[in-house]
Design an enzyme around this catalytic site. Structure first.
Site, short mmCIF file in Angstrom:
data_model
loop_
_atom_site.label_atom_id
_atom_site.label_comp_id
_atom_site.label_asym_id
_atom_site.label_seq_id
_atom_site.Cartn_x
_atom_site.Cartn_y
_atom_site.Cartn_z
N ARG A 148 0.33 5.20 11.32
CA ARG A 148 -1.11 4.95 11.51
C ARG A 148 -1.29 3.51 11.95
NH1 ARG A 148 -1.54 9.02 7.15
NH2 ARG A 148 -0.87 7.48 5.63
N HIS A 168 0.06 -3.28 11.77
CA HIS A 168 1.42 -2.74 11.80
C HIS A 168 2.03 -2.90 13.18
CE1 HIS A 168 -0.96 -0.46 8.81
NE2 HIS A 168 0.09 -0.68 8.05
N TYR A 228 5.73 2.93 10.73
CA TYR A 228 4.48 3.49 10.22
C TYR A 228 3.65 4.16 11.32
CZ TYR A 228 0.51 3.87 7.18
OH TYR A 228 -0.50 4.36 6.42
N ASP A 273 -5.28 -6.42 7.37
CA ASP A 273 -6.51 -6.11 8.07
C ASP A 273 -7.65 -6.10 7.05
OD1 ASP A 273 -6.20 -3.73 6.68
OD2 ASP A 273 -5.56 -2.58 8.42
N GLU A 321 -9.40 -3.74 5.62
CA GLU A 321 -9.27 -2.84 4.47
C GLU A 321 -8.19 -3.35 3.51
OE1 GLU A 321 -11.34 -0.25 3.97
OE2 GLU A 321 -12.36 -0.67 5.87
N ASP A 360 -1.91 -4.47 3.54
CA ASP A 360 -1.89 -4.63 5.00
C ASP A 360 -2.76 -5.79 5.47
OD1 ASP A 360 -0.31 -2.43 4.96
OD2 ASP A 360 -1.84 -1.02 5.68
N GLU A 398 0.81 -1.21 0.00
CA GLU A 398 0.00 0.00 0.00
C GLU A 398 0.85 1.27 0.00
OE1 GLU A 398 -3.35 0.02 2.73
OE2 GLU A 398 -3.28 -2.17 2.80
#
Length: 781
Positions: free
Chosen positions: A291, A334, A289, A84, A86, A82, A9
């Site tokens: 976020r 993350h 990272y 997750d 999303e 990632d 991403e």
DNA sequence: CAGTGAGCGAGCTTCCGCTTGACTT
């Protein structure tokens, strides 16, 4: 052989991973989501089991085009978005767009960017988990439905501006702020008297030192005074001493939310500033990272931290800890936020050093030993009554993590009862103490503090509402919509009583303090209050603090394959749509009206309410023969709290101050603040003049002065065409009606000689070649 | 720039979550 293509991403991640994977892989990034629901008709075919219509948004076309090209010439395509919900959906959308079979395409995951983690991931690929994709799709569609069905209800029912919005996250955020404000307004401070004694004793060097001891709390002034009286002539004896070891443990490494909180408390940053700086640190490779909702650190990071602590402070200071996430909604794709290299102390990012240091210290502290303390509690008897005083002292035996870092707390977490950690001189049981002074000080209970941006994020996170990537944007949204304002509040003076006992004499004095002052806090506007009330009345379910948690549970069931995504949506949608329809058809327009009293002159009702242009007060009704009188509320006033007297005060404007050169000078407050009007010209009043108080004598010279300034600003006037040439901060420009147009640099010098034809030509040219703006969204076909 | 305080109802707005630039001033 052609290289394999691996898609992640974030572009910063792509660079690092490419280095790790070597020559077999080309690593590209997709910059987050690449497809979204189209906007027409919500992008959902509700009648056909909520079938979504996805498009590639215009700003993503370039990325998608490039990925397609690279994919074509590559060997295998690997998806490494990632880990997750999303991320899984992004992988599926990539399959759709790149023409890959989701059943066959290799999908890998890792939640730390380290060589072992990535190599292990590459050895154990899986495929796209469609149930997780369906869970994301349900999340996306539900949010679209809530937002795009509720917002139009507001457009219909509010007489104010038409860019209002509502949504699962933002509306609950506003609700929190609205309810906090109301609880503060309804709060009544209760007072009590806290006893506190100052004694003198000798320290180890036989020097006289003072220390404090606490007594009881008394609810009334009489009781407090009676207690002090009962102490006159008393002897104070140490009756008991207890020494107890205690320890303090460090806080977990930073997540997005805790970083925002600490940067707010320690550095005074708003959440957007924190995230902007963190992004820069991340892009430069200084931190992991930013976020994230995970408190986890990779094995290699922990090794690095251990080494750094050992070199800086010694092995005694190392205590490796595994932190667990308290938050159930965490998806932990993350790592926690940490420096990439612990031996780096300086970063060359503008304004980024302080934030970096904060992250560095927090990360270090998280793997350091507990601080060890020794607490001493001494009880002191009073010979003339049966009460006792308590003196508490604290000695730091081993600093541990406090050597580098101590977490700050929010106002509402600071307990009144907690005593300042001070040292006590050595005391012995039976020792008689010298009283210097005893005080009973009046103290008031406090309402909850208003939210800061960061404490609101903390609350949202506790409720499981919003995600690390949306906390800062959510706050920007509710500010932009005008539901909430960020501002300071000045405190008010409050008197409190202090009763003292000194040299066996009782005295009472009144002192004063400033109370209720707040800085950079979130206040609801009248618009925010009124919209919240409306949504609470008609859409209680969506506004419920537990709504997100409830549907998250259902998304989990979808992800586990236990629930079908479209039946879940159906279950939600049927009653919701009914509420929407019912509200559209039957609900009254939102006014937020509050009756304040009667106007003594006309005998008509005085009300405060929302008008087309914001909160206002009104005398009389539109149905009356005579037109009602209106006045806008000041910025700091609110429909909910404005008093009758303050409301009537607002009607003192407009005022006529007197005649000057044959026409009256008028003072009023307009769209752009207070102004003077004279001879059909307007002059802004600066902050140094109060429109309610200004006199004719003050206004007259102002009019003369401002008129002169205005004339000097005017270079040329084309009266017939209503075009002016004005001198502005960037040179001379053309003003036609409300619009301004530039005069080219080479014509500035002799601007006064320009003819109307030349000016007209400049205007036409400026219209034909508008300054290039940010790319506008094209409607997709 | 400095009125207004509601309604014609053209044509517009709006959600949450994932990621960074490329636009202004």
């Amino acid at each position: 052989m052609a290289k394999n293509l691996l898609i992640v991403e974030s572009p910063a991640k792509a660079k690092t991973i490419e280095k790790i994977l070597g020559v077999d892989f080309e690593v590209k990034s997709c910059f987050g989501h690449i497809r979204d629901l189209e906007k027409d008709e919500m992008g959902i075919d509700v009648k056909n089991k909520f079938a979504p219509r996805y498009i590639v948004p215009e700003e993503k076309e370039k990325v998608v085009k490039e990925l397609k090209q690279v994919a074509k010439k590559s060997g295998e395509v690997w998806l490494a978005t990632d880990e997750d919900r999303e991320g899984e959906a992004i992988s599926w959308h990539l399959c759709e767009v790149l023409g890959l079979d989701p059943v066959k395409t290799k999908r890998i995951v890792f939640h730390e960017i380290t060589k072992p983690a990535i190599e292990k991931a590459v050895k154990t690929p899986r495929t796209v988990d469609m149930n997780l994709v369906y869970a994301q799709q349900a999340r996306r569609i539900l949010d679209r439905i809530v937002g795009f069905e509720l917002s139009p209800v507001l457009w219909r029912k509010m007489s104010m501006r038409n860019n209002l919005s509502a949504g699962r996250v933002q509306s609950v955020a506003v609700r929190l702020i609205a309810e906090r404000e109301r609880s503060i307004n309804a709060f009544h401070a209760a007072s009590s008297f806290k006893v506190d004694a100052q004694f003198i004793a000798e320290d180890i060097q036989n020097k006289k030192v003072g220390f404090r001891a606490e007594g009881n709390k008394y609810s009334g002034v009489g009781e407090a005074e009676a207690f002090l009286k009962s102490c006159t002539g008393a002897r104070y004896t140490v009756s008991d001493i207890q020494v107890k070891p205690a320890k303090k443990s460090p806080a977990a490494p930073f997540t997005t939310s805790t970083l925002q909180q600490e940067a707010s408390r320690k550095l005074g940053y708003g959440v957007s500033r924190t995230m902007l700086l963190a992004q820069k640190l991340y892009e430069a490779g200084y931190i992991s990272y930013m976020r994230t909702d995970s408190v986890n650190l990779s094995e290699s990071a922990i090794g690095d931290i251990r080494e750094q602590i050992t070199t800086s402070f010694g092995a005694d200071y190392v205590h490796i800890r595994k932190y667990k996430n308290k938050n159930e909604s965490a998806q932990e794709a993350h790592e926690a936020i940490r420096p990439t290299y612990m031996d780096r102390e300086k970063v060359d990012i503008a304004d980024g050093q302080k934030l970096y240091e904060l992250i560095w210290k927090r990360t270090m502290a998280s793997q350091m030993a507990d601080a060890e303390l020794e607490k001493t509690i001494a009880k002191i008897d009073i010979s003339t009554n049966r009460e006792q005083l308590t003196a508490q002292g604290e000695v730091l035996k081993f600093e541990g993590f406090l050597k580098v870092y101590r977490e700050d707390r929010d106002d509402d977490e600071i307990n009144d009862e907690e005593e300042s950690e001070s040292m006590l001189p050595p005391l012995a049981v039976g020792q008689i103490l010298d009283l210097k002074l005893m005080k009973a000080t009046e103290r008031f209970s406090r309402p909850q503090p208003r939210y800061t941006e960061a404490s609101l994020v903390k609350k949202l996170e506790e409720l499981g509402i919003g995600r690390p990537s949306t906390y800062a944007p959510t706050i920007s949204t509710i500010l932009k919509r005008g539901y909430v304002e960020k501002r300071d509040k000045e405190g008010v003076k409050r008197e409190y009583r202090v009763i003292t006992l000194q040299s066996d004499k009782i005295k009472m004095v009144t002192e004063s303090e400033n109370t209720g002052a707040e800085k950079s806090k979130l206040f609801p506007t009248d618009l925010g209050l009124v919209v919240t009330d409306f949504l609470m009345q008609h859409f209680k379910d969506v506004m419920d603090f537990g709504f997100t948690a409830k549907i998250e549970g259902e998304f989990d069931e979808i992800a586990d394959g236990k629930l079908k995504w479209n039946s879940m949506l159906d279950e939600f949608y049927v009653p919701f749509k009914k509420d929407v329809q019912n509200t559209m058809d039957n609900a009254e327009r939102i006014k937020g009206e509050r009756e304040l009293g009667t106007d003594p002159e006309s005998g008509k009702k005085v009300v405060a309410r929302m008008g087309r242009y914001g909160p206002m007060v009104q005398i009389g009704d539109v149905k009356d023969e005579e037109k009602p009188r209106f006045a806008k509320l000041k910025n700091t006033q609110s429909i909910e709290t404005i008093s009758y007297d303050d409301a009537m005060e607002l009607f003192r404007l407009p005022r006529t101050l007197g005649d000057f050169e044959g026409s009256p000078i008028l003072v009023n407050i307009g769209r752009f603040g207070p102004y003077l009007a004279h001879d059909s010209k307007f002059y802004s009043l600066g902050k140094e003049h109060d429109p309610y108080e200004i006199t004719f004598e003050e206004a007259e010279p102002l009019v003369i002065e401002k008129r002169k300034a205005k004339e000097e600003r005017t270079v040329k006037l084309f009266e017939k065409e209503k075009i002016q040439l004005l001198r502005g901060p960037y040179g001379i420009y053309i003003k036609k009606g409300l619009r301004n147009f530039p005069i080219p640099k080479d014509r500035q010098e002799k601007a006064a000689e320009l003819t109307i034809e030349e000016v007209q030509k400049m205007i036409d040219e400026a219209i034909a070649n508008p300054p290039r703006k940010a790319p506008r969204r094209k409607k997709s076909s």
